[in-house]
Design an enzyme around this catalytic site. Structure first.
Site, PDB file in Angstrom:
ATOM      1  CG  HIS A  19      -1.984  -1.128   1.094  1.00 40.53           C
ATOM      2  ND1 HIS A  19      -2.556  -1.743   2.179  1.00 40.53           N
ATOM      3  CD2 HIS A  19      -2.517  -1.741  -0.003  1.00 40.53           C
ATOM      4  CE1 HIS A  19      -3.413  -2.671   1.768  1.00 40.53           C
ATOM      5  NE2 HIS A  19      -3.396  -2.699   0.447  1.00 40.53           N
ATOM      6  CB  SER A  21      -5.837  -2.016  -2.742  1.00 41.21           C
ATOM      7  OG  SER A  21      -6.662  -3.143  -2.887  1.00 41.21           O
ATOM      8  CG  ASP A  65      -3.143  -7.899  -3.468  1.00 44.76           C
ATOM      9  OD1 ASP A  65      -2.290  -8.778  -3.222  1.00 44.76           O
ATOM     10  OD2 ASP A  65      -3.694  -7.206  -2.590  1.00 44.76           O
ATOM     11  CG  HIS A  98      -7.492 -10.801  -7.165  1.00 43.01           C
ATOM     12  ND1 HIS A  98      -6.930 -10.497  -8.370  1.00 43.01           N
ATOM     13  CD2 HIS A  98      -7.847 -12.120  -7.234  1.00 43.01           C
ATOM     14  CE1 HIS A  98      -6.936 -11.580  -9.146  1.00 43.01           C
ATOM     15  NE2 HIS A  98      -7.495 -12.577  -8.481  1.00 43.01           N
ATOM     16  CG  ASP A 128     -11.597 -14.926 -12.345  1.00 45.27           C
ATOM     17  OD1 ASP A 128     -11.067 -15.533 -11.409  1.00 45.27           O
ATOM     18  OD2 ASP A 128     -10.966 -14.582 -13.365  1.00 45.27           O
ATOM     19  N   GLY A 129     -11.315 -11.847 -11.019  1.00 43.42           N
ATOM     20  CA  GLY A 129     -10.491 -10.669 -11.295  1.00 43.42           C
ATOM     21  C   GLY A 129      -9.743 -10.750 -12.616  1.00 43.42           C
TER      22      GLY A 129
HETATM   23  N1  SAM Z   1      -6.145  -5.970  -2.782  1.00 42.11           N
HETATM   24  C1  SAM Z   1      -6.669  -6.072  -1.433  1.00 42.11           C
HETATM   25  C2  SAM Z   1      -6.014  -5.013  -0.576  1.00 42.11           C
HETATM   26  O1  SAM Z   1      -4.848  -4.659  -0.839  1.00 42.11           O
HETATM   27  O2  SAM Z   1      -6.659  -4.509   0.345  1.00 42.11           O
HETATM   28  C3  SAM Z   1      -6.442  -7.414  -0.820  1.00 42.11           C
HETATM   29  C4  SAM Z   1      -6.878  -8.544  -1.663  1.00 42.11           C
HETATM   30  S1  SAM Z   1      -6.687 -10.136  -0.955  1.00 42.11           S
HETATM   31  C5  SAM Z   1      -4.975 -10.397  -0.993  1.00 42.11           C
HETATM   32  C6  SAM Z   1      -7.253 -11.159  -2.263  1.00 42.11           C
HETATM   33  C7  SAM Z   1      -8.757 -11.083  -2.493  1.00 42.11           C
HETATM   34  O3  SAM Z   1      -9.051 -11.785  -3.704  1.00 42.11           O
HETATM   35  C8  SAM Z   1      -9.609 -11.742  -1.415  1.00 42.11           C
HETATM   36  O4  SAM Z   1     -10.553 -10.822  -0.961  1.00 42.11           O
HETATM   37  C9  SAM Z   1     -10.307 -12.902  -2.135  1.00 42.11           C
HETATM   38  O5  SAM Z   1     -11.616 -13.119  -1.678  1.00 42.11           O
HETATM   39  C10 SAM Z   1     -10.312 -12.414  -3.559  1.00 42.11           C
HETATM   40  N2  SAM Z   1     -10.395 -13.441  -4.596  1.00 42.11           N
HETATM   41  C11 SAM Z   1     -10.039 -14.741  -4.568  1.00 42.11           C
HETATM   42  N3  SAM Z   1     -10.151 -15.289  -5.782  1.00 42.11           N
HETATM   43  C12 SAM Z   1     -10.576 -14.308  -6.611  1.00 42.11           C
HETATM   44  C13 SAM Z   1     -10.843 -14.234  -7.996  1.00 42.11           C
HETATM   45  N4  SAM Z   1     -10.703 -15.301  -8.797  1.00 42.11           N
HETATM   46  N5  SAM Z   1     -11.228 -13.064  -8.526  1.00 42.11           N
HETATM   47  C14 SAM Z   1     -11.379 -11.961  -7.735  1.00 42.11           C
HETATM   48  N6  SAM Z   1     -11.153 -11.966  -6.423  1.00 42.11           N
HETATM   49  C15 SAM Z   1     -10.742 -13.122  -5.863  1.00 42.11           C
END
Ligand code: SAM
Length: 281
Positions: free
Chosen positions: A18, A103, A167, A41, A146-147
């Site tokens: 961050h 984020s 992420d 994500h 899905d991201g």
């Molecule tokens: N970027 C965030 C931050 O910095 O505050 C933290 C993200 S965390 C490391 C990863 C996130 O990805 C989780 O909330 C999880 O639920 C989500 N996630 C898992 N698989 C995913 C996917 N295929 N597509 C989107 N999000 C997903």
């Protein structure tokens, strides 16, 4: 999908990610023309560090919990971290913000009226929290998707300038490959964007293979950054971020921030940080 970021919010890896993310956003906001951010994500957006999840691991104490007193650090470090500290707001006597900004909250704070953001999140409960948090901000779209798919669908943005944060939770065995493939597809459509790809450094061979694939892609201007807190406890001790098309000033700023974080967040021997080009100009 077992991963819940609430257990890890505000830990050393979040502070690393961050503090650097903020510098990229500050750079983007220096020009009047609008930018777009895609957070593939996104998580819940912000986290209560007094909640059960954060209390159970206490990871935030080794991250944001160590940022309370910066008066002994250099003026340059304080200036570079100031916008991140602004996002945190006041810290309590234990060094805990009222809410730790993920984020999305950081991106929102550094956006101007003309800027736009897309937040992707797949886990239903995290998405519900994310949508609720940003529902009233017309500049932001939270999408239950899905991201990697979202990234493919939303680049190139009409603004032409902007940033992608990738992420993922690294629960999938093939996450490095999925990450690389999604990045390559997006880059093929939008080569001007800034891309920030965070990763854990648990398996040296996975990280090396990821870097080799990036180097072999022929893409130029790839900076790699890493932070290790050292020590021998279980769990994540080291992580990295690859930044493609970093702004001109970013490398020097990152060097300064990382030198500070390596010292401030160290937990034992072998703590350290690095910023080096995987591929230069
Ligand atoms: N970027 C965030 C931050 O910095 O505050 C933290 C993200 S965390 C490391 C990863 C996130 O990805 C989780 O909330 C999880 O639920 C989500 N996630 C898992 N698989 C995913 C996917 N295929 N597509 C989107 N999000 C997903």
């Amino acid at each position: 999908m077992n991963y819940r970021h609430g257990f890890h919010a505000g830990n050393f890896a979040d502070v690393f990610k961050h503090a650097l993310l903020v510098r990229l956003l500050v750079y983007l906001s220096r020009k009047e023309t609008p930018f777009r951010v895609i957070d593939t994500h996104a998580g819940e957006g912000a986290y209560d560090l007094s909640a059960d999840e954060a209390q159970r691991t206490g990871e935030w104490r080794g991250g944001v919990g160590r940022l309370a007193a910066l008066s002994d650090s250099s003026a340059e470090v304080r200036a570079l971290l100031a916008p991140y500290l602004d996002c945190l707001g006041p810290l309590d006597p234990e060094g805990r913000p009222a809410l730790y900004p993920g984020s999305p909250a950081i991106i929102q704070k550094l956006m101007r009226p003309q800027d736009r953001a897309i937040f992707c999140e797949l886990r239903p409960d995290a998405f519900a929290a994310l949508r609720r948090r940003f529902a009233r901000d017309a500049r932001i779209r939270s999408i239950h998707i899905d991201g990697y798919m979202g990234l493919g669908a939303y680049v190139p943005p009409k603004e032409r300038r902007g940033l992608v944060l990738i992420d993922p939770p690294f629960e999938r065995e093939d996450e490095f490959d999925a990450d690389f493939d999604a990045f390559m597809k997006a880059y093929a459509k939008w080569s001007f964007g800034i891309y920030a790809l965070w990763h854990p450094s648990k398996s040296e061979s996975d990280v090396r293979k990821f870097y080799d694939r990036l180097t072999g892609s022929g893409i130029r201007r790839i900076l790699r950054l890493s932070l290790s807190v050292g020590g021998s406890e279980e769990g994540l001790r080291s992580c990295g971020m690859v930044v493609v098309n970093p702004p001109f000033v970013f490398e020097r700023e990152a060097q300064t921030i990382l030198a500070f974080l390596a010292e401030r967040l160290a937990q034992g021997e072998n703590a350290g940080a690095q910023a080096a080009w995987l591929a230069g100009e």
